[in-house]
Design an enzyme around this catalytic site. Structure first.
Site, PDB file in Angstrom:
ATOM      1  N   HIS A  77     116.363  41.822   9.565  1.00  0.00           N
ATOM      2  CA  HIS A  77     117.239  42.644  10.413  1.00  0.00           C
ATOM      3  C   HIS A  77     116.597  42.736  11.796  1.00  0.00           C
ATOM      4  O   HIS A  77     116.657  41.791  12.581  1.00  0.00           O
ATOM      5  CB  HIS A  77     117.413  44.003   9.732  1.00  0.00           C
ATOM      6  CG  HIS A  77     118.478  44.896  10.283  1.00  0.00           C
ATOM      7  ND1 HIS A  77     119.302  44.535  11.320  1.00  0.00           N
ATOM      8  CD2 HIS A  77     118.852  46.158   9.918  1.00  0.00           C
ATOM      9  CE1 HIS A  77     120.131  45.537  11.571  1.00  0.00           C
ATOM     10  NE2 HIS A  77     119.884  46.533  10.739  1.00  0.00           N
TER      11      HIS A  77
ATOM     12  N   HIS B 168     123.416  34.766  10.725  1.00  0.00           N
ATOM     13  CA  HIS B 168     123.849  36.154  10.759  1.00  0.00           C
ATOM     14  C   HIS B 168     124.786  36.379   9.588  1.00  0.00           C
ATOM     15  O   HIS B 168     125.572  35.498   9.243  1.00  0.00           O
ATOM     16  CB  HIS B 168     124.587  36.444  12.074  1.00  0.00           C
ATOM     17  CG  HIS B 168     124.714  37.898  12.357  1.00  0.00           C
ATOM     18  ND1 HIS B 168     125.707  38.659  11.800  1.00  0.00           N
ATOM     19  CD2 HIS B 168     123.950  38.731  13.101  1.00  0.00           C
ATOM     20  CE1 HIS B 168     125.561  39.902  12.209  1.00  0.00           C
ATOM     21  NE2 HIS B 168     124.503  39.979  12.990  1.00  0.00           N
TER      22      HIS B 168
ATOM     23  N   ASP C  17     118.870  38.149  18.673  1.00  0.00           N
ATOM     24  CA  ASP C  17     117.420  38.302  18.781  1.00  0.00           C
ATOM     25  C   ASP C  17     116.714  37.076  19.321  1.00  0.00           C
ATOM     26  O   ASP C  17     115.535  37.140  19.667  1.00  0.00           O
ATOM     27  CB  ASP C  17     116.843  38.651  17.399  1.00  0.00           C
ATOM     28  CG  ASP C  17     117.252  40.034  16.981  1.00  0.00           C
ATOM     29  OD1 ASP C  17     117.249  40.922  17.837  1.00  0.00           O
ATOM     30  OD2 ASP C  17     117.603  40.235  15.808  1.00  0.00           O
TER      31      ASP C  17
HETATM   32  N1  COA Z   1     117.218  29.046   9.371  1.00  0.00           N
HETATM   33  C1  COA Z   1     117.453  28.127   8.426  1.00  0.00           C
HETATM   34  N2  COA Z   1     118.329  28.272   7.421  1.00  0.00           N
HETATM   35  C2  COA Z   1     119.018  29.410   7.376  1.00  0.00           C
HETATM   36  C3  COA Z   1     118.849  30.428   8.340  1.00  0.00           C
HETATM   37  C4  COA Z   1     117.919  30.200   9.351  1.00  0.00           C
HETATM   38  N3  COA Z   1     117.680  31.137  10.283  1.00  0.00           N
HETATM   39  N4  COA Z   1     119.661  31.442   8.035  1.00  0.00           N
HETATM   40  C5  COA Z   1     120.317  31.098   6.931  1.00  0.00           C
HETATM   41  N5  COA Z   1     119.921  29.883   6.519  1.00  0.00           N
HETATM   42  C6  COA Z   1     120.396  29.151   5.345  1.00  0.00           C
HETATM   43  C7  COA Z   1     119.751  29.734   4.094  1.00  0.00           C
HETATM   44  O1  COA Z   1     118.521  29.089   3.805  1.00  0.00           O
HETATM   45  C8  COA Z   1     120.803  29.461   3.064  1.00  0.00           C
HETATM   46  O2  COA Z   1     120.718  28.112   2.679  1.00  0.00           O
HETATM   47  P1  COA Z   1     121.036  27.645   1.161  1.00  0.00           P
HETATM   48  O3  COA Z   1     122.476  28.007   0.966  1.00  0.00           O
HETATM   49  O4  COA Z   1     120.748  26.201   1.195  1.00  0.00           O
HETATM   50  O5  COA Z   1     120.104  28.461   0.325  1.00  0.00           O
HETATM   51  C9  COA Z   1     122.115  29.639   3.834  1.00  0.00           C
HETATM   52  O6  COA Z   1     121.784  29.409   5.203  1.00  0.00           O
HETATM   53  C10 COA Z   1     122.714  31.023   3.673  1.00  0.00           C
HETATM   54  O7  COA Z   1     121.679  31.990   3.857  1.00  0.00           O
HETATM   55  P2  COA Z   1     121.872  33.536   3.487  1.00  0.00           P
HETATM   56  O8  COA Z   1     120.572  34.239   3.564  1.00  0.00           O
HETATM   57  O9  COA Z   1     122.651  33.634   2.214  1.00  0.00           O
HETATM   58  O10 COA Z   1     122.816  33.960   4.663  1.00  0.00           O
HETATM   59  P3  COA Z   1     123.054  35.414   5.128  1.00  0.00           P
HETATM   60  O11 COA Z   1     124.276  35.343   5.940  1.00  0.00           O
HETATM   61  O12 COA Z   1     123.022  36.354   4.022  1.00  0.00           O
HETATM   62  O13 COA Z   1     121.742  35.681   6.018  1.00  0.00           O
HETATM   63  C11 COA Z   1     120.274  36.307   7.707  1.00  0.00           C
HETATM   64  C12 COA Z   1     121.728  36.237   7.252  1.00  0.00           C
HETATM   65  C13 COA Z   1     120.248  36.950   9.090  1.00  0.00           C
HETATM   66  C14 COA Z   1     119.466  37.169   6.726  1.00  0.00           C
HETATM   67  C15 COA Z   1     119.658  34.893   7.761  1.00  0.00           C
HETATM   68  O14 COA Z   1     120.464  34.049   8.544  1.00  0.00           O
HETATM   69  C16 COA Z   1     118.222  34.896   8.288  1.00  0.00           C
HETATM   70  O15 COA Z   1     117.303  35.148   7.504  1.00  0.00           O
HETATM   71  N6  COA Z   1     118.028  34.569   9.599  1.00  0.00           N
HETATM   72  C17 COA Z   1     116.717  34.579  10.200  1.00  0.00           C
HETATM   73  C18 COA Z   1     116.314  36.005  10.559  1.00  0.00           C
HETATM   74  C19 COA Z   1     117.100  36.532  11.743  1.00  0.00           C
HETATM   75  O16 COA Z   1     117.206  35.893  12.774  1.00  0.00           O
HETATM   76  N7  COA Z   1     117.610  37.766  11.568  1.00  0.00           N
HETATM   77  C20 COA Z   1     118.295  38.479  12.623  1.00  0.00           C
HETATM   78  C21 COA Z   1     119.715  38.723  12.313  1.00  0.00           C
HETATM   79  S1  COA Z   1     120.520  39.459  13.701  1.00  0.00           S
END
Ligand code: COA
Length: 389
Positions: free
Chosen positions: A233, A272, A325
């Site tokens: 987050h 996201h 971010d």
């Molecule tokens: N880099 C690489 N791969 C990513 C990714 C990233 N930043 N974000 C998501 N993915 C991939 C995951 O590995 C997953 O792959 P898979 O289906 O092969 O396992 C897929 O995309 C879906 O990921 P998931 O965690 O289910 O998506 P989400 O929508 O629930 O997650 C976040 C959202 C923000 C938690 C996630 O994108 C993340 O961890 N991002 C990095 C941290 C970040 O920048 N957070 C700030 C948010 S404002």
């Protein structure tokens, strides 16, 4: 009552679940559209002050000049922390700034003039009015906690707030002890506007869960702060900058990313839960990060970020785009804000959003109490302690 044969669909992460109405924030994740109370974030980011946005979120309309003046005076009057709260900050000064912020807000509850006003079912208005006043006070006090803590842990005295400076400029003044360059204060203003509200994100949801029990606003904001701390987050801006510092040189971007992605690690600042297009907030920080890098004689951070963004284009088909971010970290870093204050920066911006989400929930929201499906053993006979082992 749970029956094994009726296993329901489990909504992991509550993805895609609507649990309340809200007139605060509209997000269309497919096209990357964000509105605060109907106003487009692109207009607000380029033209509004954080004070106007806080007013808009609290009072549901943009202020007139006289309304803004009165609101601004209220914020300014609330900036100073009670001396015992500064003492609490001194005691916990070695903790992470988010933990200090959480402790500081918690301590503020004890000194809030409205702390005794409790929710009454037949007569909620006094509590709602008190919550709004608390929300305004906390919006003003959160930056003071962050800045005072940084001064104290650096062996310096906290800097008293200055009432001739706006919210963003005063924060930088309290943090660094000198009046900021107006263009740098404006950068922070834009950043705070972009972070002010974002629907039912994890920290706002946590704040709503606390509010749904009719716990007071300080409890709700403490829940929000604790939830924001996590790297999925609020921690992403710090993680992006750490990534850039690890990379060190734009030439190393391709090999670093290849290694990182091959290890199955995420690239911070991308992806996201709601956006499947570019986060509309990112664009307002992209160009500003570039300009600030040039101004500070450190253009390589932006070059690195651009190369990372280019390399991540192949993830766009999976709905993974740059988020707010990604560029925020480089801006904070170039302004000399320590990395562990990046999440507290987010908290400073989000405080009015948390407060308004809690306020909305107090006005008719139900107790938030979802279910977990039990998968453990059933009816296990209890063996007295002495007979075990
Ligand atoms: N880099 C690489 N791969 C990513 C990714 C990233 N930043 N974000 C998501 N993915 C991939 C995951 O590995 C997953 O792959 P898979 O289906 O092969 O396992 C897929 O995309 C879906 O990921 P998931 O965690 O289910 O998506 P989400 O929508 O629930 O997650 C976040 C959202 C923000 C938690 C996630 O994108 C993340 O961890 N991002 C990095 C941290 C970040 O920048 N957070 C700030 C948010 S404002």
């Amino acid at each position: 009552m749970q029956k094994v044969e009726d296993k329901p669909q489990i909504h992991d992460g509550l993805k895609g679940i609507y649990f309340a109405n809200s007139d605060a924030c509209f997000i269309d994740g497919e096209i990357g559209k964000l509105l605060y109370r109907g106003y487009n974030i692109h207009d607000l980011a380029e033209q509004a002050t954080f004070e106007e946005i806080a007013y808009l979120l609290f009072y549901k309309h943009l202020p007139t000049p006289s309304e803004l003046k009165a609101f601004d005076a209220e914020l300014k009057a609330s900036r100073t922390l009670p001396a015992p709260v500064i003492d609490v900050i001194r005691v916990v000064q070695k903790a992470h700034p988010m933990d200090v912020l959480r402790s500081g807000v918690s301590a503020l509850a004890a000194f809030d003039p409205d702390t005794e006003i409790r929710f009454e079912r037949g007569n909620p208005q006094p509590f709602l009015d008190a919550t709004l006043r608390k929300g305004i006070r906390l919006t003003a006090q959160v930056p003071t906690i962050v800045a005072a803590h940084h001064r104290i842990r650096s062996g310096q005295q906290p800097v008293a707030p200055r009432n001739d400076l706006n919210h963003a400029a005063n924060f930088l003044y309290m943090l660094f002890g000198k009046e900021p360059d107006p263009s740098e204060a404006q950068l922070i203003n834009v950043d705070l506007v972009l972070h002010a509200e974002h629907g039912s994100n994890a920290s706002s949801f946590a704040a709503r869960v606390a509010a749904s029990t009719l716990a007071d606003l300080h409890c709700a904001i403490v829940a929000g702060i604790g939830t924001l701390k996590g790297p999925s987050h609020g921690g992403a801006a710090e993680a992006v900058m750490q990534m850039c510092l690890e990379i060190g040189d734009p030439e190393r971007v391709p090999s670093y990313l290849e290694d990182r992605l091959n290890r199955g690690e995420r690239v911070m600042g991308f992806g996201h839960r709601v956006y499947r297009a570019e986060d509309p907030r990112a664009r307002h920080l992209r160009e500003r990060s570039r300009e600030l890098g040039i101004k500070k004689g450190q253009p390589h951070w932006f070059q690195m970020l651009q190369l990372i963004e280019k390399r991540m284009e192949r993830y766009q088909s999976r709905g993974i785009f740059v988020n707010v971010d990604f560029y925020a970290g480089s801006i904070y870093y170039l302004l000399g804000i320590p990395e562990d204050l990046f999440v507290p920066m987010f908290a400073i911006g989000r405080t009015p959003g948390w407060a308004l989400q809690a306020l909305e929930h107090y006005q008719g929201g139900d107790l938030l109490r979802p279910l977990t499906w039990y998968t453990g053993p059933m009816d296990v006979p209890y063996v007295p302690l002495q007979q075990r082992g």
